[in-house]
Design a protein around this motif. Structure first.
Motif, PDB file in Angstrom:
ATOM      1  N   ARG A 234     -44.982  95.230  29.554  1.00 35.64           N
ATOM      2  CA  ARG A 234     -45.501  94.025  29.726  1.00 35.64           C
ATOM      3  C   ARG A 234     -46.608  93.292  28.509  1.00 35.64           C
ATOM      4  O   ARG A 234     -46.085  93.045  27.738  1.00 35.64           O
ATOM      5  N   ARG A 235     -47.356  95.044  27.456  1.00 33.75           N
ATOM      6  CA  ARG A 235     -48.127  95.235  26.527  1.00 33.75           C
ATOM      7  C   ARG A 235     -46.696  94.375  25.465  1.00 33.75           C
ATOM      8  O   ARG A 235     -47.461  93.971  23.979  1.00 33.75           O
ATOM      9  N   ARG A 236     -45.945  95.164  24.998  1.00 33.04           N
ATOM     10  CA  ARG A 236     -45.012  95.092  24.142  1.00 33.04           C
ATOM     11  C   ARG A 236     -44.586  94.123  24.185  1.00 33.04           C
ATOM     12  O   ARG A 236     -44.076  93.478  22.883  1.00 33.04           O
ATOM     13  N   ILE A 237     -43.730  93.856  25.738  1.00 28.70           N
ATOM     14  CA  ILE A 237     -43.674  91.937  25.583  1.00 28.70           C
ATOM     15  C   ILE A 237     -44.345  90.952  24.680  1.00 28.70           C
ATOM     16  O   ILE A 237     -43.947  90.216  24.341  1.00 28.70           O
ATOM     17  N   VAL A 238     -45.381  90.967  24.968  1.00 29.13           N
ATOM     18  CA  VAL A 238     -45.868  89.902  25.112  1.00 29.13           C
ATOM     19  C   VAL A 238     -46.443  89.803  23.058  1.00 29.13           C
ATOM     20  O   VAL A 238     -46.746  89.249  22.571  1.00 29.13           O
ATOM     21  N   GLU A 239     -46.854  91.526  22.756  1.00 36.37           N
ATOM     22  CA  GLU A 239     -46.816  91.576  21.276  1.00 36.37           C
ATOM     23  C   GLU A 239     -44.744  91.076  20.899  1.00 36.37           C
ATOM     24  O   GLU A 239     -45.259  90.368  19.763  1.00 36.37           O
ATOM     25  N   LEU A 240     -44.082  90.979  21.452  1.00 37.46           N
ATOM     26  CA  LEU A 240     -42.601  90.709  20.412  1.00 37.46           C
ATOM     27  C   LEU A 240     -43.122  89.166  20.613  1.00 37.46           C
ATOM     28  O   LEU A 240     -42.007  88.547  20.031  1.00 37.46           O
ATOM     29  N   LEU A 241     -43.327  88.925  21.475  1.00 33.89           N
ATOM     30  CA  LEU A 241     -43.713  86.770  21.896  1.00 33.89           C
ATOM     31  C   LEU A 241     -44.796  86.934  20.668  1.00 33.89           C
ATOM     32  O   LEU A 241     -43.617  85.018  20.059  1.00 33.89           O
ATOM     33  N   ASP A 242     -45.431  87.199  20.666  1.00 34.94           N
ATOM     34  CA  ASP A 242     -46.520  86.847  19.303  1.00 34.94           C
ATOM     35  C   ASP A 242     -45.605  87.228  18.067  1.00 34.94           C
ATOM     36  O   ASP A 242     -45.817  85.624  17.078  1.00 34.94           O
TER      37      ASP A 242
ATOM     38  N   SER B 162     -41.744  74.441  28.161  1.00 34.34           N
ATOM     39  CA  SER B 162     -43.069  75.465  28.133  1.00 34.34           C
ATOM     40  C   SER B 162     -42.732  76.256  29.686  1.00 34.34           C
ATOM     41  O   SER B 162     -43.175  75.932  30.851  1.00 34.34           O
ATOM     42  N   VAL B 163     -43.516  77.484  30.285  1.00 31.67           N
ATOM     43  CA  VAL B 163     -43.893  78.249  31.353  1.00 31.67           C
ATOM     44  C   VAL B 163     -44.701  78.940  31.004  1.00 31.67           C
ATOM     45  O   VAL B 163     -45.218  79.111  30.260  1.00 31.67           O
ATOM     46  N   ALA B 164     -45.388  79.280  32.216  1.00 34.24           N
ATOM     47  CA  ALA B 164     -46.815  80.233  32.752  1.00 34.24           C
ATOM     48  C   ALA B 164     -46.094  81.330  33.392  1.00 34.24           C
ATOM     49  O   ALA B 164     -46.348  81.620  34.214  1.00 34.24           O
ATOM     50  N   THR B 165     -46.737  82.768  33.202  1.00 32.73           N
ATOM     51  CA  THR B 165     -47.022  83.484  34.352  1.00 32.73           C
ATOM     52  C   THR B 165     -47.955  84.236  34.485  1.00 32.73           C
ATOM     53  O   THR B 165     -48.646  84.743  33.386  1.00 32.73           O
ATOM     54  N   THR B 166     -48.348  85.419  34.962  1.00 34.76           N
ATOM     55  CA  THR B 166     -49.334  86.376  35.307  1.00 34.76           C
ATOM     56  C   THR B 166     -48.599  87.252  34.811  1.00 34.76           C
ATOM     57  O   THR B 166     -48.910  88.600  34.886  1.00 34.76           O
ATOM     58  N   ARG B 167     -47.417  87.531  34.931  1.00 36.27           N
ATOM     59  CA  ARG B 167     -46.224  89.095  34.582  1.00 36.27           C
ATOM     60  C   ARG B 167     -45.432  88.641  33.951  1.00 36.27           C
ATOM     61  O   ARG B 167     -43.956  88.434  33.698  1.00 36.27           O
ATOM     62  N   PRO B 168     -45.391  88.230  31.715  1.00 34.02           N
ATOM     63  CA  PRO B 168     -45.054  88.020  31.268  1.00 34.02           C
ATOM     64  C   PRO B 168     -43.512  89.171  31.142  1.00 34.02           C
ATOM     65  O   PRO B 168     -42.503  88.836  30.480  1.00 34.02           O
ATOM     66  N   GLU B 169     -43.822  90.124  31.898  1.00 36.40           N
ATOM     67  CA  GLU B 169     -42.996  91.884  31.358  1.00 36.40           C
ATOM     68  C   GLU B 169     -41.186  90.971  32.414  1.00 36.40           C
ATOM     69  O   GLU B 169     -40.162  91.799  32.152  1.00 36.40           O
ATOM     70  N   THR B 170     -41.691  90.062  33.183  1.00 37.59           N
ATOM     71  CA  THR B 170     -40.009  89.559  34.419  1.00 37.59           C
ATOM     72  C   THR B 170     -39.476  89.051  33.787  1.00 37.59           C
ATOM     73  O   THR B 170     -38.531  88.468  34.068  1.00 37.59           O
ATOM     74  N   LEU B 171     -40.147  88.374  32.663  1.00 33.64           N
ATOM     75  CA  LEU B 171     -38.767  87.295  31.696  1.00 33.64           C
ATOM     76  C   LEU B 171     -37.578  88.586  31.499  1.00 33.64           C
ATOM     77  O   LEU B 171     -36.329  87.315  31.220  1.00 33.64           O
ATOM     78  N   LEU B 172     -37.471  89.426  31.500  1.00 33.60           N
ATOM     79  CA  LEU B 172     -36.975  89.854  30.998  1.00 33.60           C
ATOM     80  C   LEU B 172     -34.800  90.130  32.463  1.00 33.60           C
ATOM     81  O   LEU B 172     -34.064  90.303  32.228  1.00 33.60           O
ATOM     82  N   ALA B 173     -35.955  89.654  33.565  1.00 33.17           N
ATOM     83  CA  ALA B 173     -34.631  89.080  34.128  1.00 33.17           C
ATOM     84  C   ALA B 173     -34.443  87.591  35.238  1.00 33.17           C
ATOM     85  O   ALA B 173     -34.162  87.715  36.357  1.00 33.17           O
ATOM     86  N   ASP B 174     -35.181  87.256  33.852  1.00 32.72           N
ATOM     87  CA  ASP B 174     -35.561  85.673  34.597  1.00 32.72           C
ATOM     88  C   ASP B 174     -33.601  85.099  34.208  1.00 32.72           C
ATOM     89  O   ASP B 174     -33.021  85.304  34.272  1.00 32.72           O
ATOM     90  N   MET B 175     -33.312  84.413  35.383  1.00 31.87           N
ATOM     91  CA  MET B 175     -32.318  83.486  36.168  1.00 31.87           C
ATOM     92  C   MET B 175     -32.237  82.262  35.620  1.00 31.87           C
ATOM     93  O   MET B 175     -31.294  81.519  35.832  1.00 31.87           O
ATOM     94  N   ALA B 176     -33.471  81.276  35.971  1.00 31.58           N
ATOM     95  CA  ALA B 176     -33.834  79.924  35.418  1.00 31.58           C
ATOM     96  C   ALA B 176     -35.194  79.375  35.751  1.00 31.58           C
ATOM     97  O   ALA B 176     -36.247  80.470  35.541  1.00 31.58           O
ATOM     98  N   VAL B 177     -34.886  78.211  34.684  1.00 30.14           N
ATOM     99  CA  VAL B 177     -36.424  77.603  34.808  1.00 30.14           C
ATOM    100  C   VAL B 177     -36.177  76.061  35.690  1.00 30.14           C
ATOM    101  O   VAL B 177     -35.604  75.808  35.423  1.00 30.14           O
ATOM    102  N   ALA B 178     -37.569  76.034  36.261  1.00 31.36           N
ATOM    103  CA  ALA B 178     -37.467  75.156  37.728  1.00 31.36           C
ATOM    104  C   ALA B 178     -38.040  74.602  37.557  1.00 31.36           C
ATOM    105  O   ALA B 178     -39.658  74.071  36.383  1.00 31.36           O
ATOM    106  N   VAL B 179     -37.591  72.777  37.133  1.00 27.58           N
ATOM    107  CA  VAL B 179     -38.461  71.759  37.335  1.00 27.58           C
ATOM    108  C   VAL B 179     -39.123  70.661  39.095  1.00 27.58           C
ATOM    109  O   VAL B 179     -37.428  70.608  39.275  1.00 27.58           O
TER     110      VAL B 179
END
Length: 890
Positions: A343-351, A228-245
């Protein structure tokens, strides 16, 4: 500057003794400013004198005078006028900044109103059009600056796009590039999608925006689970390159150990799970998505994870619309979408995929471009950078070893913290108006940096070249201000004499953007620091302490205050309120009070003229025999010393208070009252000399009224602006000081006692002083007429007072007893005072109880708590005053 009498001075001299009954700033201010400027009074004209040099922070050519300019430049003018009066060869460099973004916006708006775009005109035609605008409309702020009396050398007015200045800018860029201190790099910048340019941190404002915190599910690539991750800008997942812990987070130790990957929603991109201390185990799931091409923190995480800047993915174009990434994994339906629509469209697709866990409402601190007015984007792009870390080292040492003094010293810690952690400085801007970067590119993209295209062509071996379209950050050119304005790179006489400057006055908010960069450039190219002292003042805030802004409707226009109260009053307010390290709270009633101060001085001068007191003919104090004249000469000596000390320490408030207290309290309220009816030739000479000293000492703060009164007092060889600072060549006379202060103390105490007991101020009373001190004997023996006139004592008896009700007042060590039988109704007065005290005691105690209640302090508005404290203090003081009054009645 010559010694010839100027027209304004001649007119003032001819009207000597004929001051208007009413002080009218509007009638004198424009006349004197024109006189100073036309006569050359602002220019350095003392070749054999020690120089004193300051440069003003160049205001934007698009700007209008605001209250911050009024404060900043008033402080500078006080200093330069003070140093000029002290005989220095004073130069105040003035000019305006071409203000790349601001000016381009203004001109583009003007074009749009005519149905035109700069892109339709082409670059050259647009730049020509900006120059035309500058010539027609760009001088508004400098005309407004004159209204406040700023004594700048307008004959050498500079503009950051002037040919000589441009030559300096180009040379600095080329030299730094040759030295390896300017380079091209791919990094994140603050990108303004409205203006389509990189902007500096200073041009970014943070706004509180109602938004959301989206909690998302990212599947593990091997299908063994999710993260699980959390973000204020879900649209940027289109350019994600890692998940950090976090490396110490035990929940993810096994995933890190086996090198687990995540398959991103929507794009399907496989990205690693990496260990990095940026991830906070206490926040949410402890895992954070990493988008190095669109977040400043993620950029650093990406670099630590081994991702090169050239390989970081970019998902936005210059207008913040979705564009395809290098791996071409973004679905076609999203391409070209505005970032917020995406952003709105990506949230719809994720849902729809069941990957949207929950959504929280959040208030989010969002960066906006202060001019473009839209949220900025961290954007990965190729820009020109200055190696600020290398250039910062000499300034750090200069401040550390005292070659550059920062006042207040408390700012040193902030300076060191920023300079020791400084980042590369992005100096390129995607604009047309400004200094175009002197770089040309060959067919293979290699850059050739040179001062001219011919030199670049020679470096490229005659390959076809294309000029870099970008311009330089405005802060880059203004960083050269202290030496390029003096003629550099040529070695001019002006540069030799006036560099380094003596002082820079600046708001603390541009310590890094301008002040520190001037230090870097000055020490690299001169190589001395550009100034010896940096004075940092606070901001002017609204009366309630809030920051001024147009949206709040609390902006104060200094020009309106000048129209209402005069420039002198506003200037004095700025000085009196400028306490080192603190912001200035705007208070129009104080400005009005300083207008009253000017009126007081005007009327005092009219009194002098009516009594034959004119211009002094001597720099040194005239000889004085009477106590009151010897006393006032000593007060001049003390005031000049206090002023010099305050100015040396840059305590503008203390300096203003010193001359205010002397002019209003000591001279107007006491000295002129003391000499009434006793004005002989000695007194005329002393009074005229003292008034001259006041005008000189007050001149840096209130230049207009002092210049007017200076000439109105009689013919002068020079204007006040170029007169000499006081040199009394006298000392304080302790005996005279003791006698006059004893008389003032007696008068003040009697007036206060009368007021407390309801006795008419003009009532003449008799007093008894059985054992007078030596000082009392001297005053009573030599100044009884003054005691009768000021203290309203018709007689002072040296015998014990008769029995009966009486009041007691003190003067120095002497205690006077004044019978009250027949003067007032003692019983009625006691009853009145007792009733008033009881009422104040009740209010004091009720307020104390309220202030002592923690609930009140926690829940009440701050202004309500502050008012309660003030009311409590008032009633407590009233109780003390009324108790003392009752004690007087015995």
């Amino acid at each position: 500057m010559t010694d010839t009498i100027t027209p304004a001075a001649q007119a003032a001299a001819e009207s000597a003794g004929e001051l208007a009954k009413t002080f009218d700033p509007a009638a004198i201010e424009p006349r004197w400013y024109a006189d100073w400027e036309n006569s050359g009074a602002f220019r350095p004209h003392r070749p054999d004198a020690a120089p004193f040099t300051i440069v003003n922070p160049p205001p934007n050519v698009t700007g209008s005078l605001h209250i911050g300019h009024a404060l900043d430049n008033t402080l500078q003018d006080i200093v330069i006028r003070h140093e000029r009066l002290k005989g220095k060869d004073a130069l105040w460099v003035v000019g305006t900044d071409h203000a790349g973004i601001a000016t381009q916006m203004v001109v583009e708006r003007n074009l749009a109103s005519q149905g035109l775009k700069r892109t339709d005109m082409g670059r050259d035609a647009f730049v020509d059009h900006v120059w035309e605008w500058k010539e027609q409309s760009g001088g508004a702020i400098t005309r407004q600056m004159r209204r406040l009396g700023f004594s700048m050398d307008w004959s050498r007015e500079q503009f950051t796009m002037d040919p000589h200045f441009t030559r300096a800018v180009v040379k600095v860029f080329v030299d730094l590039h040759r030295q390896g201190l300017i380079y091209r790099d791919k990094r994140l910048v603050n990108w303004d999608p409205a203006l389509k340019t990189a902007i500096s941190d200073l041009e970014v404002e943070t706004r509180e925006v109602q938004g959301h915190f989206w909690h998302l599910t990212y599947p593990l690539a091997d299908g063994s689970g999710t993260i699980s991750v959390a973000t204020t800008r879900p649209e940027t997942l289109l350019a994600d390159m890692a998940v950090a812990v976090h490396p110490s987070d035990e929940r993810y130790a096994a995933l890190l150990a086996r090198g687990a990957q995540v398959r991103l929603p929507i794009t399907g991109r496989l990205v690693p799970i990496v260990a990095d201390e940026h991830a906070d185990p206490e926040l949410g799931s402890g895992a954070v998505k990493i988008t190095p091409g669109h977040d400043f923190n993620d950029f650093e995480v990406g670099k630590r994870a081994g991702i090169k800047a050239a390989d970081m993915l970019n998902m936005l174009d210059a207008e913040a619309r979705i564009c395809q990434t290098a791996d071409e994994l973004i679905p076609a339906e999203l391409l070209g979408m505005d970032r917020f629509d995406a952003r709105r469209r990506i949230v719809e697709l994720l849902d729809a995929e069941g990957l949207l866990e929950r959504v929280e409402d959040r208030t989010i601190a969002t960066p906006y471009g202060d001019r473009g007015g839209v949220p900025i984007e961290p954007w990965l792009t190729d820009q020109w950078y200055v190696d600020a870390e290398t250039l910062a080292r000499p300034p750090i040492e200069a401040v550390r070893d005292g070659r550059v003094e920062i006042v207040p010293k408390t700012w040193e810690k902030t300076f060191f913290n920023w300079m020791e952690n400084i980042q590369p400085w992005c100096v390129s801007r995607q604009l047309w108006w400004g200094h175009q970067i002197p770089a040309w590119y060959g067919p293979d993209g290699q850059a050739y940096v040179a001062e001219t295209e011919e030199e670049a062509q020679a470096l490229a071996g005659n390959l076809p070249l294309t000029r870099d379209p970008d311009v330089l950050d405005t802060w880059f050119s203004s960083a050269l201000w202290p030496f390029a304005t003096l003629g550099w790179p040529d070695r001019t006489d002006l540069l030799d004499k006036h560099y380094p400057n003596d002082l820079l006055v600046s708001g603390f908010d541009i310590l890094f953007f301008w002040d520190a960069r001037m230090l870097m450039m000055g020490m690299h190219f001169m190589p001395e620091a550009p100034w010896k002292q940096l004075y940092l003042h606070g901001l002017v805030r609204a009366a309630d302490g809030a920051k001024m802004s147009k949206s709040k409707g609390n902006v104060v226009d200094p020009l309106l205050l000048i129209d209402k109260y005069g420039a002198d009053a506003l200037r004095f307010f700025m000085a009196a309120m400028e306490s080192q390290g603190r912001d200035v709270k705007m208070d129009e009633s104080r400005v009005e009070g300083y207008r009253n101060f000017a009126t007081k001085l005007w009327n005092a001068t009219r009194f002098c003229q009516a009594n034959g007191i004119g211009a002094s003919q001597t720099l040194a104090a005239p000889s004085a025999t009477s106590a009151v004249n010897r006393w006032i000469v000593g007060e001049v000596v003390n005031t000049r010393a206090a002023l010099d000390k305050a100015m040396a320490e840059r305590r503008f408030d203390a300096a203003a208070n010193a001359i205010y207290q002397f002019a209003w309290g000591t001279f107007c309220d006491w000295y002129l009252e003391l000499i009434k009816g006793q004005i002989d030739e000695e007194t005329r000479a002393v009074a005229g000399w003292v008034l001259d000293q006041i005008l000189v000492m007050l001149h840096p703060f209130m230049p207009f009224i002092t210049e007017e009164l200076w000439h109105a007092q009689g013919a002068r060889a020079n204007a006040l602006i170029v007169a000499r600072w006081p040199e009394p060549q006298a000392a304080v006379d302790p005996a005279a000081k003791a006698e006059v202060e004893w008389l003032i103390g007696l008068t003040t105490a009697l007036r206060g006692a009368k007021n407390e007991l309801g006795i008419a101020p003009g009532a003449r009373l008799e007093a008894f002083l059985p054992a007078p001190s030596a000082t009392a004997q001297a005053v009573i023996g030599g100044s009884m007429p003054a005691i009768e006139r000021l203290a309203r004592l018709s007689a002072i008896h040296s015998t014990p007072a008769p029995d009966g009700p009486a009041m007691q007042v003190s003067a120095g060590a002497d205690l006077f007893v004044i019978p009250l039988e027949g003067v007032i109704d003692i019983a009625a007065e006691q009853a009145r005072l007792a009733k008033a005290r009881a009422e104040s005691e009740k209010e004091r105690d009720n307020l104390a109880k309220r202030l002592g209640n923690p609930a009140f302090a926690e829940k009440a508005k701050p202004e309500a708590v502050e008012k309660a404290r003030a009311d409590h203090a008032h009633h407590a003081a009233e109780v003390d005053r009324l108790t003392a009054a009752l004690a007087r009645l015995g």
